[in-house]
Design a protein around this motif. Structure first.
Motif, mmCIF file in Angstrom:
data_model
loop_
_atom_site.group_PDB
_atom_site.id
_atom_site.type_symbol
_atom_site.label_atom_id
_atom_site.label_comp_id
_atom_site.label_asym_id
_atom_site.label_seq_id
_atom_site.Cartn_x
_atom_site.Cartn_y
_atom_site.Cartn_z
ATOM 1 N N GLY A 165 50.765 55.649 -1.635
ATOM 2 C CA GLY A 165 51.147 56.105 -0.299
ATOM 3 C C GLY A 165 50.547 57.444 0.085
ATOM 4 O O GLY A 165 51.128 58.186 0.882
ATOM 5 N N LYS A 215 53.723 51.453 5.557
ATOM 6 C CA LYS A 215 53.063 50.664 4.517
ATOM 7 C C LYS A 215 53.163 49.199 4.919
ATOM 8 O O LYS A 215 54.207 48.756 5.417
ATOM 9 N N ASN A 239 58.334 47.693 2.005
ATOM 10 C CA ASN A 239 59.226 48.810 1.709
ATOM 11 C C ASN A 239 58.466 49.846 0.886
ATOM 12 O O ASN A 239 57.277 49.684 0.605
ATOM 13 N N ASN A 240 59.145 50.889 0.499
ATOM 14 C CA ASN A 240 58.420 52.045 -0.016
ATOM 15 C C ASN A 240 57.654 51.767 -1.305
ATOM 16 O O ASN A 240 56.583 52.303 -1.519
#
Lengths: 370, 370
Positions: A242, A293, A365-366
């Motif tokens: 990320g 993302k 999701n993260n």
């Protein structure tokens, strides 16, 4: 598209490590007027090695702007919405710089070397000119210049093992985003626990360019049995982790709020800074788009030359994918892009137009697990 | 030294001409965050073709900074020792920009589009940030931004023949360093009689990026029997023509007087400008070194990665060669470099340290004939 080889001249500044880092480099880019390797063995082989072992990176292209003088702290505050007064000597902070309209000028690390002395460790834009222009124009009592400082990076899970062999076990105690001034192979260096990967590591700021190869070789020799090798920032790894790339995932046309950089600072610091009115107005109104993302279905796709367009349910253009790559670990295409906030919920789907045709895109999701 | 291929991403901005200009490009550099081809067939073949025929160059990397607004003229004056008030609408002037210490920030062409509207057509540094910073800091009432403007160049002795087929014979009457606003293939363009070679030609400023390939193909088709082909700024030709390259032959560490740029302006304009005190002090004291044309004996040598050191009679370091190449027409190595003024007389000799060993160097006269 044909990819020519890089031709060198003095205009592409010399890295003290290039005798080592250019060897075996299959592809490279230019970053702050220096060459930045982008691939050695292959993107995937480099990726797996980085996740398992330890690499030496030539990141001399992360050039420094030094700010010194009575107004140094006040001036660095003026460049960013982040509260620099909370940055202690020996600490580095990720510091988005913005212009009067809250557009992102750069997203450097700021290292506080003394109360009145800073290095701004840059991504790819000539912040030396920006900072000089502003300081001269506003009459800050500072000296702004490009010091002879050249970073290299040790990244990967065995970084601490490697560096402790050279600097002793105390280097394992160095906290994240802290640095120490020390010496390696007889040359003074600043060692920070930072770096542009999620695998852990250090950045080493060389100050005597002639000692670059010796520094490199010392680290390479110390890590031979750790399978240390030359490497570079890796597209797969940095998207997985990320990490946003200035010029790719954000430009002067983006503000720090839509890019999600506000997780690094609180709006409302007391010190004066350029762009405050614009940034606060954006915050009050709420951002329209947000960087997310995302996962893209189907066969492996290539990183976009510019961006891929994202379309909503009725075929209207709603956003862009700014970076994308196939992850051999997650076994899917992962990417970063801007979508309207109404589309930013995890699991939400849209269509992305790739050179291989339209594909379904899903907000991840993260940790990419759904 | 290994030369990796260039890897593309959004951070390297897109030229509207790259579908044409990358094809067949063997080597390239990066310039203002865009790719600049440096060689097609070979340096020598490209050179001879440029001297005999006509070439299309993708020089979108000569990015523009636009300055607009009530203080536009006053602000552009502030950036340079050159008298901008003498630049009429429709005229372009070569305009060294300097900092507070008279160091060279950039050496752009300035195009005056209206009394209060300018394009600054850049060599390789982010003058957008410099100009924005200064304008914001000093409170000039101007808008400073990077417009969607992308130059391509037609260079070579048949340039006027080619362009007149597209724009009519009147384009032959366009004077040096003048421009007109017109249209080619249905797209609005600014056509200037300028360009980075000594072979004559034009620069065409495209404003609709989507029309880039059509513009290119229109010119290529019109010149087929003139042997038009893709080309790029050529190291041999530009040194022969005495064209300085910012980043190579001059940097922020040089002032315009030692670089000989004062042949383009008279010191002492009435308008206020940054660096005046420093520049006048240098002028008063007299420069210590001067950029000269020089000839280097012996076998063909390569352009330096940085500089070659020049030594005086007793082996002391006295200067540098900043660019050098073998000229197949003059049958000798020619170059540019800085030497103490006492060494700058035509015919004077010194020693230059090249990778192939020490060589005799001689100061050349202006047309390399002695």
């Amino acid at each position: 598209m044909n990819a020519p080889v890089i031709s060198f001249s003095r205009r592409l500044r010399v890295s003290p490590f290039e005798l080592r880092s250019l060897e075996g480099s299959k592809s490279a880019s230019v970053y702050n007027h220096l060459v930045l390797p982008t691939c050695y063995e292959s993107l995937e082989a480099d990726y797996w090695h980085l996740r398992e072992h330890v690499q030496l990176w030539d990141v001399a292209c992360q050039v420094q702007v030094e700010v010194q003088g009575p107004d140094a702290a006040e001036f660095v505050e003026y460049l960013t919405p982040r509260d620099v007064s909370r940055c202690q000597v020996g600490q580095c902070i990720y510091t988005p710089l913005i212009d009067e309209a809250a557009g992102i000028i750069n997203d450097p690390l700021v290292l506080r070397l003394a109360e009145d002395r800073f290095w701004i460790s840059l991504s790819d834009s000539d912040v030396l000119l920006w900072a000089k222009g502003l300081a001269l124009g506003k009459g800050f009592d500072v000296r702004v210049f490009d010091p002879d400082v050249f970073p290299m990076s040790i990244q990967g899970p065995k970084s601490a093992d490697l560096l402790s062999r050279v600097l002793g076990d105390s280097i394992r105690e160095l906290k994240f985003f802290r640095f120490v001034e020390t010496e390696i192979a007889g040359t003074p260096v600043v060692v920070a626990r930072t770096g542009w990967s999620g695998q852990g590591g250090y950045e080493i700021y060389l100050q005597e360019p002639d000692a670059g190869v010796t520094l490199w070789d010392t680290l390479a020799a110390a890590g031979e049995d750790l399978q240390v090798r030359v490497g570079c920032p890796n597209l797969i790894e940095r998207i997985e982790s990320g990490l946003l790339s200035f010029g790719n995932d954000m430009t002067l046309a983006n503000n720090p709020l839509e890019a999600g950089l506000d997780r690094f600072f609180k709006l409302g610091k007391s010190a004066d800074y350029l762009g405050r009115a614009a940034l606060e107005a954006i915050a009050e109104e709420g951002v329209k788009n947000r960087l997310v993302k995302l996962v893209i279905e189907g066969e492996p796709i290539a990183n976009p030359r510019t961006v891929y367009t994202v379309q909503g349910e009725s075929g209207e253009n709603i956003g862009t994918v700014t970076s994308a790559v196939y992850s051999p670990r997650l076994c899917c295409n992962i990417g970063l892009g801007y979508l309207p906030v109404s589309y930013c919920d995890e699991g939400k789907a849209a269509i992305v137009l790739t050179p291989q045709g339209p594909r379904e895109l899903r907000i991840a999701n993260n940790d990419w697990s759904s």
